[in-house]
Write an enzyme that holds these catalytic residues in place. Structure first.
Site, short mmCIF file in Angstrom:
data_model
loop_
_atom_site.label_atom_id
_atom_site.label_comp_id
_atom_site.label_asym_id
_atom_site.label_seq_id
_atom_site.Cartn_x
_atom_site.Cartn_y
_atom_site.Cartn_z
N GLY A 226 6.35 2.48 -7.81
CA GLY A 226 5.94 1.98 -6.55
C GLY A 226 4.71 1.42 -6.55
O GLY A 226 3.61 2.06 -7.10
N GLN B 218 -3.26 -0.40 -2.36
CA GLN B 218 -3.75 0.11 -3.24
C GLN B 218 -4.43 -0.88 -4.24
O GLN B 218 -5.02 -0.42 -5.12
CB GLN B 218 -2.46 0.74 -4.00
CG GLN B 218 -1.75 2.02 -3.50
CD GLN B 218 -0.80 2.70 -4.21
OE1 GLN B 218 0.44 2.20 -4.08
NE2 GLN B 218 -0.99 3.50 -5.18
N CYS C 285 0.83 9.94 -7.76
CA CYS C 285 0.53 8.54 -7.03
C CYS C 285 -0.54 7.91 -8.08
O CYS C 285 -1.49 8.56 -8.40
CB CYS C 285 -0.20 8.85 -5.89
SG CYS C 285 -0.84 7.23 -4.92
N LEU C 286 -0.57 6.62 -8.19
CA LEU C 286 -1.43 5.75 -9.02
C LEU C 286 -2.70 5.91 -8.29
O LEU C 286 -3.80 5.68 -9.00
CB LEU C 286 -0.89 4.32 -9.31
CG LEU C 286 0.50 4.03 -9.85
CD1 LEU C 286 1.00 2.67 -9.70
CD2 LEU C 286 0.31 4.45 -11.21
N HIS D 169 6.83 7.58 0.15
CA HIS D 169 5.44 7.77 -0.26
C HIS D 169 5.04 6.33 0.13
O HIS D 169 3.80 6.49 0.38
CB HIS D 169 5.73 7.98 -1.58
CG HIS D 169 4.26 8.01 -2.56
ND1 HIS D 169 4.06 9.17 -2.86
CD2 HIS D 169 3.65 7.14 -2.59
CE1 HIS D 169 2.86 8.79 -3.70
NE2 HIS D 169 2.71 7.81 -3.49
N GLU D 170 5.40 5.19 -0.20
CA GLU D 170 5.11 4.01 -0.24
C GLU D 170 4.73 3.62 1.22
O GLU D 170 3.58 2.97 1.80
CB GLU D 170 5.98 2.90 -1.08
CG GLU D 170 5.87 3.21 -2.53
CD GLU D 170 4.77 3.16 -3.36
OE1 GLU D 170 3.79 2.94 -2.84
OE2 GLU D 170 5.05 4.15 -4.21
N HIS E 106 1.48 4.94 2.52
CA HIS E 106 0.09 4.03 2.10
C HIS E 106 -0.10 3.04 3.11
O HIS E 106 -1.17 2.82 3.27
CB HIS E 106 0.51 3.45 0.76
CG HIS E 106 0.09 4.39 -0.48
ND1 HIS E 106 -1.12 4.76 -0.89
CD2 HIS E 106 1.29 4.86 -1.34
CE1 HIS E 106 -0.95 5.63 -1.86
NE2 HIS E 106 0.37 5.49 -2.24
NI NI Z 1 0.93 6.27 -3.94
#
Ligand code: NI
Length: 179
Positions: A46, A51, A93-94, A135-136, A139
Site C-alpha cells: 500500500g 508518502q 511501513c515504507l 493504515h493507509e 497516512h
Molecule cells: Ni505506511
C-alpha cells in the site's frame, strides 16, 4: 511512469493533513501511475500520496496480494463509514524503516471513496485487507502506525532513528574531510 522518492520518518511532511481531491484530471492519472510503480518497486502492499510528497487524499493498495485479484485498488477521498470488531496484526511501513510491530485495528471496515473518474464507491474489507486500508487512511491524516504503539516503543524507535541519522552525517563529514 516515474519512480518517486518515498519520504521517511521523521520527515514533517508525513504529519500533514492531506487535502481532499476535487479535480480528477490527467495529473491525477499520472500520479497514480507513478505511485503504482513506486509501490511495486519498493515493494509494498500500500502507498499513500503524502508518502511521495503529495498532500492529497489518495491511496493505492495492492489487492493482488490480499485478494488474489490482479489489480491495484485506487481510493480517493476515502472515509471510514463503518467498523466491526478488532484484531491485532503485524505492520510495517515504507516510511518507517526497520520497524515492524503489532497494532490493534478494526477487524472489518466499510469505506466510501471515489475512483480516478470521481465516481463514488463503497467497499467492505476484513482481516489483512482491512488493516492495510486503515493504515493507509491514517497516512492521509498525518498518522503513522508508530503512533499506535506504546510510548516506550515509540521512544526507542525515535532514538534508533536519531542514531542512524547521526551516523549518516558522520560518514558524510568523514568523506568530506578525505576530499
Ligand atoms: Ni505506511
Amino acid at each position: 511512469m516515474t519512480l518517486r522518492k518515498i519520504l521517511e520518518f521523521p520527515d514533517h511532511f508525513l504529519r500533514q493533513q492531506a487535502q481532499a481531491v476535487t479535480v480528477f484530471d490527467e495529473h491525477l492519472v499520472k500520479l497514480v501511475s507513478d505511485m503504482t510503480e513506486t509501490m511495486y518497486d519498493a515493494p509494498g502492499i500500500g502507498l499513500a500520496a503524502p508518502q511521495v510528497g503529495e498532500s492529497i487524499q489518495l491511496l493505492i493498495i495492492d489487492v493482488a496480494k490480499l485478494e488474489k485479484e490482479q489489480r491495484a485498488l485506487v481510493m480517493i477521498n476515502p472515509r471510514l463509514i463503518g467498523h466491526e470488531g478488532s484484531q491485532v496484526d503485524e505492520e510495517g511501513c515504507l516510511s518507517v524503516v526497520d520497524l515492524t510491530a503489532n497494532v490493534k485495528r478494526y477487524k472489518k471496515v466499510t469505506v466510501s471513496y471515489q475512483d480516478m473518474a470521481g465516481e463514488p464507491h463503497e467497499i467492505t474489507a476484513e482481516d489483512r485487507f482491512a488493516v492495510v486500508i486503515q493504515h493507509e487512511i491514517d497516512h492521509l491524516h498525518g498518522i503513522l502506525f508508530l503512533d499506535h504503539l506504546s510510548m516506550l516503543k515509540r521512544t526507542l524507535y525515535k532514538k534508533k532513528v536519531q542514531k542512524m541519522l547521526a551516523e549518516k552525517n558522520e560518514e558524510k563529514s568523514t568523506e568530506a574531510e578525505k576530499k
